[in-house]
Motif scaffolding. Sequence first.
Motif, PDB file in Angstrom:
ATOM      1  N   PHE A  61      31.326  -0.395   6.441  1.00  0.00           N
ATOM      2  CA  PHE A  61      30.826  -0.364   5.063  1.00  0.00           C
ATOM      3  C   PHE A  61      31.120  -1.694   4.372  1.00  0.00           C
ATOM      4  CE2 PHE A  61      31.775   0.972   0.601  1.00  0.00           C
ATOM      5  CZ  PHE A  61      30.511   1.427   0.239  1.00  0.00           C
ATOM      6  N   ALA A  62      32.338  -2.224   4.543  1.00  0.00           N
ATOM      7  CA  ALA A  62      32.746  -3.488   3.927  1.00  0.00           C
ATOM      8  C   ALA A  62      31.928  -4.646   4.488  1.00  0.00           C
ATOM      9  CB  ALA A  62      34.238  -3.722   4.149  1.00  0.00           C
ATOM     10  N   ARG A  63      31.727  -4.678   5.810  1.00  0.00           N
ATOM     11  CA  ARG A  63      30.930  -5.755   6.428  1.00  0.00           C
ATOM     12  C   ARG A  63      29.511  -5.757   5.874  1.00  0.00           C
ATOM     13  NH1 ARG A  63      33.833  -4.353  10.962  1.00  0.00           N
ATOM     14  NH2 ARG A  63      32.209  -2.914  11.677  1.00  0.00           N
ATOM     15  N   GLU A  64      28.980  -4.573   5.648  1.00  0.00           N
ATOM     16  CA  GLU A  64      27.609  -4.442   5.136  1.00  0.00           C
ATOM     17  C   GLU A  64      27.460  -5.088   3.758  1.00  0.00           C
ATOM     18  OE1 GLU A  64      24.641  -0.807   3.734  1.00  0.00           O
ATOM     19  OE2 GLU A  64      26.396  -0.354   4.970  1.00  0.00           O
ATOM     20  N   HIS A  65      28.486  -5.022   2.932  1.00  0.00           N
ATOM     21  CA  HIS A  65      28.385  -5.496   1.550  1.00  0.00           C
ATOM     22  C   HIS A  65      29.172  -6.777   1.269  1.00  0.00           C
ATOM     23  CE1 HIS A  65      26.249  -1.883   0.578  1.00  0.00           C
ATOM     24  NE2 HIS A  65      27.215  -1.143   1.116  1.00  0.00           N
ATOM     25  N   GLU A  66      29.790  -7.322   2.295  1.00  0.00           N
ATOM     26  CA  GLU A  66      30.657  -8.487   2.094  1.00  0.00           C
ATOM     27  C   GLU A  66      29.918  -9.686   1.498  1.00  0.00           C
ATOM     28  OE1 GLU A  66      34.169 -10.904   4.391  1.00  0.00           O
ATOM     29  OE2 GLU A  66      32.815  -9.652   5.563  1.00  0.00           O
ATOM     30  N   ALA A  67      28.717  -9.996   1.971  1.00  0.00           N
ATOM     31  CA  ALA A  67      27.980 -11.168   1.482  1.00  0.00           C
ATOM     32  C   ALA A  67      27.669 -11.035  -0.015  1.00  0.00           C
ATOM     33  CB  ALA A  67      26.698 -11.352   2.278  1.00  0.00           C
ATOM     34  N   ALA A  68      27.228  -9.865  -0.433  1.00  0.00           N
ATOM     35  CA  ALA A  68      26.905  -9.656  -1.854  1.00  0.00           C
ATOM     36  C   ALA A  68      28.162  -9.746  -2.710  1.00  0.00           C
ATOM     37  CB  ALA A  68      26.236  -8.300  -2.048  1.00  0.00           C
ATOM     38  N   LEU A  69      29.253  -9.179  -2.218  1.00  0.00           N
ATOM     39  CA  LEU A  69      30.513  -9.248  -2.968  1.00  0.00           C
ATOM     40  C   LEU A  69      31.005 -10.685  -3.070  1.00  0.00           C
ATOM     41  CD1 LEU A  69      32.407  -6.153  -1.528  1.00  0.00           C
ATOM     42  CD2 LEU A  69      31.450  -6.400  -3.817  1.00  0.00           C
ATOM     43  N   HIS A  70      30.906 -11.407  -1.970  1.00  0.00           N
ATOM     44  CA  HIS A  70      31.371 -12.793  -1.977  1.00  0.00           C
ATOM     45  C   HIS A  70      30.534 -13.643  -2.935  1.00  0.00           C
ATOM     46  CE1 HIS A  70      33.551 -16.255  -0.681  1.00  0.00           C
ATOM     47  NE2 HIS A  70      32.449 -16.867  -0.303  1.00  0.00           N
ATOM     48  N   ALA A  71      29.225 -13.461  -2.941  1.00  0.00           N
ATOM     49  CA  ALA A  71      28.354 -14.219  -3.848  1.00  0.00           C
ATOM     50  C   ALA A  71      28.713 -13.935  -5.306  1.00  0.00           C
ATOM     51  CB  ALA A  71      26.886 -13.876  -3.579  1.00  0.00           C
ATOM     52  N   THR A  72      28.942 -12.682  -5.623  1.00  0.00           N
ATOM     53  CA  THR A  72      29.311 -12.310  -6.991  1.00  0.00           C
ATOM     54  C   THR A  72      30.678 -12.875  -7.347  1.00  0.00           C
ATOM     55  OG1 THR A  72      28.009 -10.290  -6.844  1.00  0.00           O
ATOM     56  CG2 THR A  72      29.694 -10.367  -8.556  1.00  0.00           C
ATOM     57  N   ALA A  73      31.621 -12.781  -6.426  1.00  0.00           N
ATOM     58  CA  ALA A  73      32.971 -13.290  -6.673  1.00  0.00           C
ATOM     59  C   ALA A  73      32.944 -14.796  -6.873  1.00  0.00           C
ATOM     60  CB  ALA A  73      33.894 -12.918  -5.511  1.00  0.00           C
ATOM     61  N   LEU A  74      32.121 -15.486  -6.122  1.00  0.00           N
ATOM     62  CA  LEU A  74      32.007 -16.935  -6.261  1.00  0.00           C
ATOM     63  C   LEU A  74      31.462 -17.317  -7.635  1.00  0.00           C
ATOM     64  CD1 LEU A  74      32.548 -19.484  -4.675  1.00  0.00           C
ATOM     65  CD2 LEU A  74      30.256 -19.334  -3.723  1.00  0.00           C
ATOM     66  N   ARG A  75      30.479 -16.563  -8.110  1.00  0.00           N
ATOM     67  CA  ARG A  75      29.946 -16.813  -9.463  1.00  0.00           C
ATOM     68  C   ARG A  75      31.014 -16.569 -10.518  1.00  0.00           C
ATOM     69  NH1 ARG A  75      25.621 -13.924  -7.724  1.00  0.00           N
ATOM     70  NH2 ARG A  75      26.135 -12.163  -9.038  1.00  0.00           N
ATOM     71  N   LEU A  76      31.809 -15.537 -10.349  1.00  0.00           N
ATOM     72  CA  LEU A  76      32.833 -15.203 -11.331  1.00  0.00           C
ATOM     73  C   LEU A  76      33.998 -16.184 -11.304  1.00  0.00           C
ATOM     74  CD1 LEU A  76      32.995 -11.327 -10.898  1.00  0.00           C
ATOM     75  CD2 LEU A  76      32.093 -12.565 -12.867  1.00  0.00           C
ATOM     76  N   CYS A  77      34.477 -16.522 -10.119  1.00  0.00           N
ATOM     77  CA  CYS A  77      35.695 -17.330  -9.974  1.00  0.00           C
ATOM     78  C   CYS A  77      35.431 -18.826 -10.048  1.00  0.00           C
ATOM     79  CB  CYS A  77      36.389 -17.022  -8.649  1.00  0.00           C
ATOM     80  SG  CYS A  77      36.990 -15.343  -8.531  1.00  0.00           S
ATOM     81  N   GLY A  78      34.294 -19.240  -9.545  1.00  0.00           N
ATOM     82  CA  GLY A  78      33.987 -20.665  -9.596  1.00  0.00           C
ATOM     83  C   GLY A  78      34.500 -21.460  -8.406  1.00  0.00           C
ATOM     84  N   ASN A  79      35.317 -20.875  -7.546  1.00  0.00           N
ATOM     85  CA  ASN A  79      35.733 -21.594  -6.337  1.00  0.00           C
ATOM     86  C   ASN A  79      35.889 -20.603  -5.185  1.00  0.00           C
ATOM     87  OD1 ASN A  79      38.631 -20.855  -5.864  1.00  0.00           O
ATOM     88  ND2 ASN A  79      38.869 -21.757  -7.894  1.00  0.00           N
ATOM     89  N   ALA A  80      35.707 -21.127  -3.978  1.00  0.00           N
ATOM     90  CA  ALA A  80      35.637 -20.284  -2.793  1.00  0.00           C
ATOM     91  C   ALA A  80      36.954 -19.572  -2.482  1.00  0.00           C
ATOM     92  CB  ALA A  80      35.199 -21.119  -1.592  1.00  0.00           C
ATOM     93  N   ALA A  81      38.075 -20.264  -2.659  1.00  0.00           N
ATOM     94  CA  ALA A  81      39.373 -19.649  -2.319  1.00  0.00           C
ATOM     95  C   ALA A  81      39.650 -18.436  -3.196  1.00  0.00           C
ATOM     96  CB  ALA A  81      40.484 -20.679  -2.464  1.00  0.00           C
ATOM     97  N   ASP A  82      39.451 -18.577  -4.504  1.00  0.00           N
ATOM     98  CA  ASP A  82      39.671 -17.447  -5.404  1.00  0.00           C
ATOM     99  C   ASP A  82      38.674 -16.327  -5.133  1.00  0.00           C
ATOM    100  OD1 ASP A  82      41.814 -18.676  -6.606  1.00  0.00           O
ATOM    101  OD2 ASP A  82      40.674 -19.409  -8.334  1.00  0.00           O
ATOM    102  N   ALA A  83      37.445 -16.702  -4.782  1.00  0.00           N
ATOM    103  CA  ALA A  83      36.420 -15.694  -4.484  1.00  0.00           C
ATOM    104  C   ALA A  83      36.819 -14.878  -3.256  1.00  0.00           C
ATOM    105  CB  ALA A  83      35.066 -16.365  -4.264  1.00  0.00           C
ATOM    106  N   ARG A  84      37.313 -15.556  -2.201  1.00  0.00           N
ATOM    107  CA  ARG A  84      37.749 -14.827  -1.002  1.00  0.00           C
ATOM    108  C   ARG A  84      38.895 -13.882  -1.334  1.00  0.00           C
ATOM    109  NH1 ARG A  84      36.903 -19.884   1.372  1.00  0.00           N
ATOM    110  NH2 ARG A  84      39.106 -20.406   1.126  1.00  0.00           N
ATOM    111  N   ASP A  85      39.842 -14.361  -2.132  1.00  0.00           N
ATOM    112  CA  ASP A  85      40.965 -13.508  -2.529  1.00  0.00           C
ATOM    113  C   ASP A  85      40.488 -12.284  -3.310  1.00  0.00           C
ATOM    114  OD1 ASP A  85      42.683 -15.291  -1.332  1.00  0.00           O
ATOM    115  OD2 ASP A  85      43.361 -16.209  -3.213  1.00  0.00           O
ATOM    116  N   LEU A  86      39.536 -12.503  -4.209  1.00  0.00           N
ATOM    117  CA  LEU A  86      39.015 -11.400  -5.018  1.00  0.00           C
ATOM    118  C   LEU A  86      38.302 -10.371  -4.147  1.00  0.00           C
ATOM    119  CD1 LEU A  86      38.635 -10.204  -7.844  1.00  0.00           C
ATOM    120  CD2 LEU A  86      36.589 -11.633  -8.090  1.00  0.00           C
TER     121      LEU A  86
END
Length: 184
Positions: free
Chosen positions: A19-44
């Motif tokens: 389930f997580a693998r299926e939605h990981e790309a969408a979550l990462h894209a949203t997290a990147l928009r919110l956080c502004g950097n890749a490291a924080d987005a991955r953590d989120l």
Amino acid sequence: MDSRPQSSPTLDSRWFAAFAREHEAALHATALRLCGNAADARDLVQETFERGLRNLARYRPGTDGRAWLLTILHHRFIDRCRSHARERRADVSAEDLEERIAAPEAEAAPAWASITPEQLREALEKLPEEFRAVYRMHSLEGRSYIEISERLGIPKATVGTRLIRARRRLKELLMPQPPGEEVS
């Protein structure tokens, strides 16, 4: 790919991994928009998956799994923002705060405060008569725009325009700008 299962699946860690693998790309894209950097987005995203797995019993099969995970992600992001704000406030000790409140910094006097009445009179004499008269009547005698317009026989809007121009010219005469700086 639809995250809604056809039949009721067994909600366990193995199911959640897929389930997580299926939605990981969408979550990462949203997290990147919110956080502004890749490291924080991955953590989120990682925090989102941890929270999702811990609360898997709350997920209702047949509902939009991506929306559920995005909601968790947004809540985690808001929690992080609040935490960072508290940390910034906590960086100031109580003693420092007391000193700042008890002894505020002295504000520098504005540049116009040092202008003498004599300097103002001299600058007023350099203005064209039409501006000088309007300025004197309004600023020194306290007359309204209507009174000035009736007294001088000019429209009220012209009184305002002349007053603005008189003030602008007085500012130029009394507080000249250093070369290279624009006058506002």
